[in-house]
Design a protein around this motif. Structure first.
Motif, PDB file in Angstrom:
ATOM      1  N   ASN A   1       0.813  -1.228   0.000  1.00 25.04           N
ATOM      2  CA  ASN A   1       0.000   0.000   0.000  1.00 25.04           C
ATOM      3  C   ASN A   1       0.842   1.273   0.000  1.00 25.04           C
ATOM      4  O   ASN A   1       0.484   2.283   0.611  1.00 25.04           O
ATOM      5  CB  ASN A   1      -0.953   0.011   1.197  1.00 25.04           C
ATOM      6  CG  ASN A   1      -1.977  -1.100   1.114  1.00 25.04           C
ATOM      7  OD1 ASN A   1      -2.411  -1.485   0.033  1.00 25.04           O
ATOM      8  ND2 ASN A   1      -2.359  -1.640   2.273  1.00 25.04           N
ATOM      9  N   LYS A   2       2.009   1.201  -0.656  1.00 23.84           N
ATOM     10  CA  LYS A   2       2.880   2.356  -0.865  1.00 23.84           C
ATOM     11  C   LYS A   2       3.506   2.911   0.412  1.00 23.84           C
ATOM     12  O   LYS A   2       4.146   3.971   0.378  1.00 23.84           O
ATOM     13  CB  LYS A   2       2.132   3.489  -1.583  1.00 23.84           C
ATOM     14  CG  LYS A   2       1.660   3.142  -2.971  1.00 23.84           C
ATOM     15  CD  LYS A   2       0.999   4.359  -3.634  1.00 23.84           C
ATOM     16  CE  LYS A   2       0.569   4.028  -5.046  1.00 23.84           C
ATOM     17  NZ  LYS A   2      -0.063   5.195  -5.711  1.00 23.84           N
TER      18      LYS A   2
ATOM     19  N   ALA B   1       5.288  -4.730  -5.413  1.00 23.69           N
ATOM     20  CA  ALA B   1       4.312  -4.000  -4.609  1.00 23.69           C
ATOM     21  C   ALA B   1       3.019  -4.790  -4.521  1.00 23.69           C
ATOM     22  O   ALA B   1       2.618  -5.474  -5.468  1.00 23.69           O
ATOM     23  CB  ALA B   1       4.029  -2.622  -5.220  1.00 23.69           C
TER      24      ALA B   1
ATOM     25  N   TYR C   1      -1.112  -4.342  -3.113  1.00 16.82           N
ATOM     26  CA  TYR C   1      -2.124  -3.369  -2.691  1.00 16.82           C
ATOM     27  C   TYR C   1      -3.342  -4.109  -2.140  1.00 16.82           C
ATOM     28  O   TYR C   1      -3.860  -5.027  -2.773  1.00 16.82           O
ATOM     29  CB  TYR C   1      -2.556  -2.496  -3.877  1.00 16.82           C
ATOM     30  CG  TYR C   1      -1.401  -1.753  -4.510  1.00 16.82           C
ATOM     31  CD1 TYR C   1      -0.999  -0.513  -4.029  1.00 16.82           C
ATOM     32  CD2 TYR C   1      -0.704  -2.310  -5.584  1.00 16.82           C
ATOM     33  CE1 TYR C   1       0.070   0.176  -4.596  1.00 16.82           C
ATOM     34  CE2 TYR C   1       0.362  -1.627  -6.167  1.00 16.82           C
ATOM     35  CZ  TYR C   1       0.751  -0.394  -5.668  1.00 16.82           C
ATOM     36  OH  TYR C   1       1.787   0.266  -6.236  1.00 16.82           O
ATOM     37  N   THR C   2      -3.762  -3.698  -0.959  1.00 21.48           N
ATOM     38  CA  THR C   2      -4.955  -4.275  -0.358  1.00 21.48           C
ATOM     39  C   THR C   2      -6.103  -3.258  -0.313  1.00 21.48           C
ATOM     40  O   THR C   2      -7.179  -3.560   0.196  1.00 21.48           O
ATOM     41  CB  THR C   2      -4.671  -4.754   1.078  1.00 21.48           C
ATOM     42  OG1 THR C   2      -4.309  -3.639   1.894  1.00 21.48           O
ATOM     43  CG2 THR C   2      -3.564  -5.790   1.091  1.00 21.48           C
ATOM     44  N   LYS C   3      -5.839  -2.055  -0.820  1.00 20.05           N
ATOM     45  CA  LYS C   3      -6.857  -0.996  -0.818  1.00 20.05           C
ATOM     46  C   LYS C   3      -7.109  -0.510  -2.229  1.00 20.05           C
ATOM     47  O   LYS C   3      -6.253  -0.636  -3.107  1.00 20.05           O
ATOM     48  CB  LYS C   3      -6.393   0.187   0.058  1.00 20.05           C
ATOM     49  CG  LYS C   3      -6.141  -0.201   1.507  1.00 20.05           C
ATOM     50  CD  LYS C   3      -5.652   0.988   2.281  1.00 20.05           C
ATOM     51  CE  LYS C   3      -5.395   0.633   3.746  1.00 20.05           C
ATOM     52  NZ  LYS C   3      -4.903   1.775   4.535  1.00 20.05           N
TER      53      LYS C   3
END
Length: 239
Positions: free
Chosen positions: A202-203, A235, A237-239
Motif C-alpha cells: 500500500n505504498k 508491490a 495493494y490491499t486498498k
C-alpha cells in the motif's frame, strides 16, 4: 430517338457503371481476412486427446471437429473491415462446454494461431476447463507443430496444479513451488528471487517476503505488480 431520350439513356448507363465500380471497389476493399486456428482438445485432468469434439462459431455455426488425436484446424473469415471479434464453442458429450471469446484487433492480413482447449468431465471435480493461446503468428499449423507446442501447455498446467495444491487450506501470500518462491493473490502470481526481497504494501509499509504470511492474507489483496526501484522490486495493494 430524340436527343433528350438519348441523353437520359446515357445518364442511366453512366450511373450503372459508377454504381458497379463502387460496388467492385467496396468488395475489393473488404477482401476476406482469415484467421486459421489449429490445436488440440484434451481432457483437462489427464491431458489425453478428445476425439470428435465439436467446434462452433457464431450462431452455432459448425467449424469443425477433432480427429482421433484430438487435433483440429478451422478457419474464420471476416469480410468487414475493423476489429476481429469472435467466439468459439467447444463441446463433447460427457464434458462441460467451453465458450471462448476472442478480440484480436484490426489485422489487415488475418492471422494463424495455435489454441489448446482442456475440457473437464461433467460432474467431476479436481480439474477445471482451460483454454490457451500459445502462438498467434505461427506459419505451421500441422499436427506435428501443434503437438510440439503443446509441451508449454502441459508445463503450464502442471505448474497451475501445483499452485492450486499449495494454496489449498490457507491464505498464504508467499508460496514455494519446486524450490522457487512466488507471491500470489486470488487469481495470479509473481515469481520473486529471494525470501529476503522487500515488498512494498500500500505504498507505505515495507515487508520482507518471508514475513508476508504473518502480515497480510491472500484474500485481501486487490492487486500486485513488479516495481523498478533500487531496493524494492514488488508491490502489493490491499486498498
Amino acid at each position: 430517338m430524340n436527343k433528350i431520350l438519348i441523353a437520359r439513356f446515357s445518364l442511366v448507363a453512366l450511373l450503372s457503371i459508377l454504381t458497379a465500380t463502387q460496388l467492385f471497389a467496396k468488395k475489393r476493399d473488404g477482401i476476406a481476412r482469415n484467421i486459421n486456428i489449429a490445436g488440440l482438445v484434451v481432457d483437462s485432468k489427464t491431458l489425453q486427446p478428445i476425439e470428435a469434439a465439436n467446434i462452433y462459431g457464431a450462431d452455432e455455426q459448425p467449424l469443425g471437429k477433432t480427429d482421433a488425436k484430438g487435433y483440429y484446424k478451422i478457419t474464420l473469415s471476416f469480410t468487414a473491415d475493423g476489429e476481429m471479434k469472435f467466439k468459439l464453442k467447444i463441446s463433447k458429450k460427457g464434458y462441460n462446454t467451453i465458450v471462448q471469446s476472442e478480440h484480436w484487433g484490426s489485422l489487415s492480413n488475418g492471422a494463424n494461431a495455435l489454441m489448446y482447449f482442456g475440457l473437464d468431465k461433467a460432474g467431476a471435480s479436481g480439474s477445471d476447463s482451460f483454454s490457451k493461446l500459445v502462438n498467434n503468428s505461427v506459419t505451421d499449423l500441422g499436427y506435428g507443430n501443434v503437438l510440439k507446442n503443446f509441451d508449454s501447455v502441459k508445463a503450464g498446467k502442471t505448474f497451475a496444479d501445483k499452485l492450486t495444491e499449495a494454496k489449498a487450506g490457507n491464505q498464504d501470500v508467499l508460496i514455494k513451488i519446486d524450490d522457487k518462491l512466488y507471491i500470489v493473490d486470488k487469481s495470479g502470481w509473481i515469481a520473486i528471487s529471494s525470501a529476503k526481497d522487500s515488498i512494498l504494501i500500500n505504498k507505505k509499509q515495507l515487508v520482507i517476503a518471508d514475513h508476508l504470511n504473518s502480515t497480510i492474507k491472500r484474500k485481501d489483496i486487490k492487486s500486485m505488480t513488479p516495481l523498478n526501484l533500487k531496493n524494492t522490486k514488488f508491490a502489493i495493494y490491499t486498498k
